[in-house]
Design an enzyme around this catalytic site. Structure first.
Site, mmCIF file in Angstrom:
data_model
loop_
_atom_site.group_PDB
_atom_site.id
_atom_site.type_symbol
_atom_site.label_atom_id
_atom_site.label_comp_id
_atom_site.label_asym_id
_atom_site.label_seq_id
_atom_site.Cartn_x
_atom_site.Cartn_y
_atom_site.Cartn_z
ATOM 1 N N LEU A 1 0.864 -1.177 0.000
ATOM 2 C CA LEU A 1 0.000 0.000 0.000
ATOM 3 C C LEU A 1 0.902 1.228 0.000
ATOM 4 O O LEU A 1 2.002 1.195 0.566
ATOM 5 C CB LEU A 1 -0.899 0.027 1.250
ATOM 6 C CG LEU A 1 -1.979 -1.046 1.369
ATOM 7 C CD1 LEU A 1 -2.700 -0.900 2.702
ATOM 8 C CD2 LEU A 1 -2.975 -0.971 0.210
ATOM 9 N N ASP A 2 0.434 2.298 -0.624
ATOM 10 C CA ASP A 2 1.179 3.555 -0.563
ATOM 11 C C ASP A 2 1.425 3.929 0.897
ATOM 12 O O ASP A 2 0.612 3.621 1.775
ATOM 13 C CB ASP A 2 0.382 4.690 -1.213
ATOM 14 C CG ASP A 2 0.206 4.506 -2.712
ATOM 15 O OD1 ASP A 2 0.929 3.690 -3.299
ATOM 16 O OD2 ASP A 2 -0.666 5.192 -3.277
ATOM 17 N N MET A 3 2.508 4.625 1.125
ATOM 18 C CA MET A 3 2.830 5.074 2.481
ATOM 19 C C MET A 3 1.662 5.832 3.116
ATOM 20 O O MET A 3 1.356 5.663 4.297
ATOM 21 C CB MET A 3 4.073 5.966 2.438
ATOM 22 C CG MET A 3 4.515 6.501 3.782
ATOM 23 S SD MET A 3 6.034 7.474 3.610
ATOM 24 C CE MET A 3 6.293 7.982 5.320
#
Length: 207
Positions: free
Chosen positions: A50-52
């Protein structure tokens, strides 16, 4: 760690916003979800990311065989994923399909962009969960049919409805409307790599 599901082969973690999935190159980017998980499960292996800035459910494999099988499920799009986002403005179409090809915007990495000539096929389905007429925002449930980097973020921006708090793609005004990116991985469903039963995991949206 917020563990949503756990057995001898698989663990599903609720990733907080602001935490990397895997370590970055710089010294100050070594703290990440997989390293935290490995303190409790030393054999843990990352399956997807997942994106940060995105929070929510992430699947972690606990051995090499399960990692290979889960990776195949993701590659073949056999994992059902749903996200929740709050976007700027009132989305006028109750549901729809965003079908726009994406490619890395190399001069502005890590940004992605729409490119009809060179982009990879990218599809995101959405439907409206609710409207906030006073705040002029829309809560959406999103089902990505492909898994491109920043896919949901760029697709929603293409509709003219950037996600609140999106520091990569939104305007300064929209960024200021939330103290984080309002995007959350709320649901995962897949066949268990060992016994084959369908595993469904829900994560409560924190905004």
């Amino acid at each position: 760690m917020d563990i949503l599901y756990q057995d001898n082969e698989v663990v599903v973690i609720n990733k907080p916003a602001g935490l990397l999935s895997v370590p970055g190159r710089d010294e100050d980017k070594q703290d990440c979800l997989i390293r935290r998980v490995q303190t409790e499960f030393p054999s843990a292996l990352i399956v997807h990311r997942l994106d940060m800035a995105t929070s929510g459910a992430m699947v972690i494999a606990l051995n090499g065989d399960v990692h290979r099988q889960l990776s195949i499920l993701f590659e073949k799009r056999k994992v059902q994923k749903r996200y929740v986002a709050v976007v700027d403005g009132l989305v006028n179409k109750y549901e729809g399909l965003i079908d726009l090809p994406l490619i890395t915007d190399w001069p502005n990495r890590p940004k992605q962009m729409i490119d009809h000539d060179r982009g990879k096929a990218s599809r995101t389905r959405y439907h409206v969960m609710s409207y906030d007429q006073e705040a002029k925002t829309t809560r959406l449930e999103l089902t990505p049919e492909t898994g491109r980097t920043h896919q949901i973020r760029v697709h929603l921006m293409s509709l003219g409805h950037a996600i609140l708090g999106d520091r990569l793609y939104a305007s300064d005004q929209v960024i200021a409307r939330a103290n984080r990116l309002l995007l959350h991985s709320s649901y995962l469903s897949f066949s268990h790599p060992v016994h084959g039963e369908e595993l469904e995991v829900n994560s409560v949206t924190p905004f």
